[in-house]
Write a protein that holds these residues in place. Structure first.
Motif, PDB file in Angstrom:
ATOM      1  N   THR A 247       0.681  -1.193  -0.078  1.00  0.00           N
ATOM      2  CA  THR A 247       0.011   0.232   0.399  1.00  0.00           C
ATOM      3  C   THR A 247       0.999   0.762   0.110  1.00  0.00           C
ATOM      4  OG1 THR A 247      -0.109  -0.028   2.757  1.00  0.00           O
ATOM      5  CG2 THR A 247      -1.837  -0.934   0.881  1.00  0.00           C
ATOM      6  N   HIS A 248       1.907   0.913   1.120  1.00  0.00           N
ATOM      7  CA  HIS A 248       3.036   2.456   0.666  1.00  0.00           C
ATOM      8  C   HIS A 248       4.304   1.348   1.376  1.00  0.00           C
ATOM      9  CE1 HIS A 248       1.400   2.435   4.622  1.00  0.00           C
ATOM     10  NE2 HIS A 248       2.343   3.723   5.142  1.00  0.00           N
ATOM     11  N   LEU A 249       5.481   2.367   1.477  1.00  0.00           N
ATOM     12  CA  LEU A 249       6.642   1.545   1.587  1.00  0.00           C
ATOM     13  C   LEU A 249       6.794   2.399   3.286  1.00  0.00           C
ATOM     14  CD1 LEU A 249       8.204   1.896  -1.587  1.00  0.00           C
ATOM     15  CD2 LEU A 249       7.916   0.494  -0.554  1.00  0.00           C
ATOM     16  N   HIS A 250       6.297   2.791   4.004  1.00  0.00           N
ATOM     17  CA  HIS A 250       6.961   2.217   5.540  1.00  0.00           C
ATOM     18  C   HIS A 250       6.852   1.462   5.976  1.00  0.00           C
ATOM     19  CE1 HIS A 250       4.363   6.730   5.894  1.00  0.00           C
ATOM     20  NE2 HIS A 250       5.109   7.235   6.015  1.00  0.00           N
ATOM     21  N   THR A 251       8.339   1.106   7.193  1.00  0.00           N
ATOM     22  CA  THR A 251       8.739  -0.136   7.536  1.00  0.00           C
ATOM     23  C   THR A 251       7.612  -0.662   7.958  1.00  0.00           C
ATOM     24  OG1 THR A 251      10.528  -0.641   8.975  1.00  0.00           O
ATOM     25  CG2 THR A 251       9.242   1.173   9.299  1.00  0.00           C
TER      26      THR A 251
ATOM     27  N   GLY B 203      -3.230  10.383   0.523  1.00  0.00           N
ATOM     28  CA  GLY B 203      -3.294  10.861   2.237  1.00  0.00           C
ATOM     29  C   GLY B 203      -2.837  10.920   3.112  1.00  0.00           C
ATOM     30  N   HIS B 204      -2.178   9.318   2.999  1.00  0.00           N
ATOM     31  CA  HIS B 204      -1.584   9.411   4.399  1.00  0.00           C
ATOM     32  C   HIS B 204      -0.207   9.380   3.475  1.00  0.00           C
ATOM     33  CE1 HIS B 204       0.618   6.957   7.721  1.00  0.00           C
ATOM     34  NE2 HIS B 204       1.369   6.232   6.152  1.00  0.00           N
ATOM     35  N   VAL B 205      -0.254   9.245   2.483  1.00  0.00           N
ATOM     36  CA  VAL B 205       0.945   9.542   2.050  1.00  0.00           C
ATOM     37  C   VAL B 205       1.038  10.130   0.863  1.00  0.00           C
ATOM     38  CG1 VAL B 205       3.509   8.246   2.960  1.00  0.00           C
ATOM     39  CG2 VAL B 205       1.637   7.088   0.547  1.00  0.00           C
TER      40      VAL B 205
ATOM     41  N   GLY C 227      -4.561   0.046   3.978  1.00  0.00           N
ATOM     42  CA  GLY C 227      -3.046  -0.096   4.790  1.00  0.00           C
ATOM     43  C   GLY C 227      -3.402   1.093   5.888  1.00  0.00           C
ATOM     44  N   ASP C 228      -3.115   2.346   5.370  1.00  0.00           N
ATOM     45  CA  ASP C 228      -3.596   3.066   5.967  1.00  0.00           C
ATOM     46  C   ASP C 228      -3.773   4.757   5.814  1.00  0.00           C
ATOM     47  OD1 ASP C 228      -1.497   1.947   7.921  1.00  0.00           O
ATOM     48  OD2 ASP C 228       0.444   3.642   7.388  1.00  0.00           O
ATOM     49  N   THR C 229      -5.310   4.636   4.925  1.00  0.00           N
ATOM     50  CA  THR C 229      -5.845   5.654   5.009  1.00  0.00           C
ATOM     51  C   THR C 229      -6.937   6.062   6.554  1.00  0.00           C
ATOM     52  OG1 THR C 229      -7.556   4.337   4.472  1.00  0.00           O
ATOM     53  CG2 THR C 229      -6.997   4.256   2.270  1.00  0.00           C
TER      54      THR C 229
HETATM   55 ZN   LIG Z   1       2.501   4.210   6.977  1.00  0.00          ZN
END
Ligand SMILES: [Zn+2]
Length: 274
Positions: A113-117, A194-196, A215-217
């Motif tokens: 969803t994105h690349l945060h760790t 949004g989140h990213v 993910g982190d929406t």
């Molecule tokens: Zn995140």
């Protein structure tokens, strides 16, 4: 098709990151210097057991976050605003093996969803899968720029050679950009900025129920329904939350963000947004 959840340990962040607060102080300062820690939150990753092959959505976190020198403690976010609790057996690889799925052989695709760790920390378990990442997100997370923004590009596996996608302007219900993951169109990627800036979500339709792997929406369904963005995202967060709520009015939707403690009840009881 089946949707399975995997919890890869826990994370703790500041209240001000979970829920954006009002006022004039810059959000990032509130996140870094906020006094109130939130409760420990789960870190979820997902398995879509589809006829065309197994798809994993996000890879969770690694136990190495608890080993000395792994996290860049010179970075204010890692020094002040986040804590992890992940054991080796919590990682996605060992958990998949326990479920009878060999991450090195049986997983066809991995969508991030994105690349945060806490979403990319288990990538090393999937050397033989197609790894699907949004193109601009990959650019933003790479190199020194990515590291300064809080990503850990130097921890990605050396073999990482992702399929970089740009979502076309193909409408999928309330989402203006989308792309199918499977030939039958039952698993879709949609743009949820949004989140990213280039965050994506995965929607899997099983027997008329839509599993929204968010993910982190937002960190919780409560914040989704109240239209409250998180404390670190872009201005587009609010529109994305609206798109998701509108989607849920058109389709029975089980909302599954990565860190919502109520995810188990929701998925076990097939509890839709109402
Ligand atoms: Zn995140």
């Amino acid at each position: 098709m089946k949707i399975l959840k995997i919890q890869t340990g826990k994370v703790r962040i500041k209240e001000n990151q979970i829920t954006k607060s009002k006022g004039f102080t810059p959000q990032m300062l509130k996140v870094l210097f906020g006094k109130k820690w939130a409760d420990w939150s789960p870190i979820y990753a997902w398995v879509i057991d589809h006829e065309e092959g197994i798809i994993v959505v996000d890879t969770g976190e690694t136990y190495k976050t608890g080993t000395k020198g792994y996290l860049p403690k010179w970075h204010p976010y890692y020094a002040l605003a986040v804590e992890f609790d992940v054991k080796q057996e919590d990682e996605i690889g060992p958990q998949l093996l326990k479920m009878g799925i060999d991450p090195k052989k049986d997983v066809k695709k991995v969508v991030l969803t994105h690349l945060h760790t806490d979403h990319a920390g288990g990538l090393h378990h999937f050397p033989n899968s197609e790894i699907i990442i949004e193109k601009k997100e990959f650019g933003n997370a790479s190199g020194l720029k990515g590291l300064l923004a809080g990503y850990l590009p130097h921890r990605w596996p050396k073999w990482l050679d992702p399929t970089l996608i740009e979502l076309p302007n193909d409408r999928y219900f309330t989402f203006s950009k989308s792309m199918p993951v499977t030939k039958d169109g039952k698993v879709m990627i949609v743009a949820t900025p949004g989140h990213v800036a280039n965050h994506i979500s995965v929607i899997a339709e099983v027997d008329g129920l839509y599993y929204f792997l968010a993910g982190d929406t937002s960190y919780t369904q409560e914040n989704l329904l109240n239209g409250i963005p998180d404390g670190i995202g872009t201005k587009e967060s609010v529109d994305t939350l609206k798109d998701i709520v509108l989607f849920s009015k058109l389709n029975p939707t089980i909302y599954l963000p990565s860190h919502d403690p109520l995810v188990p009840n929701r998925i076990d009881n097939k509890e839709t947004i109402s």
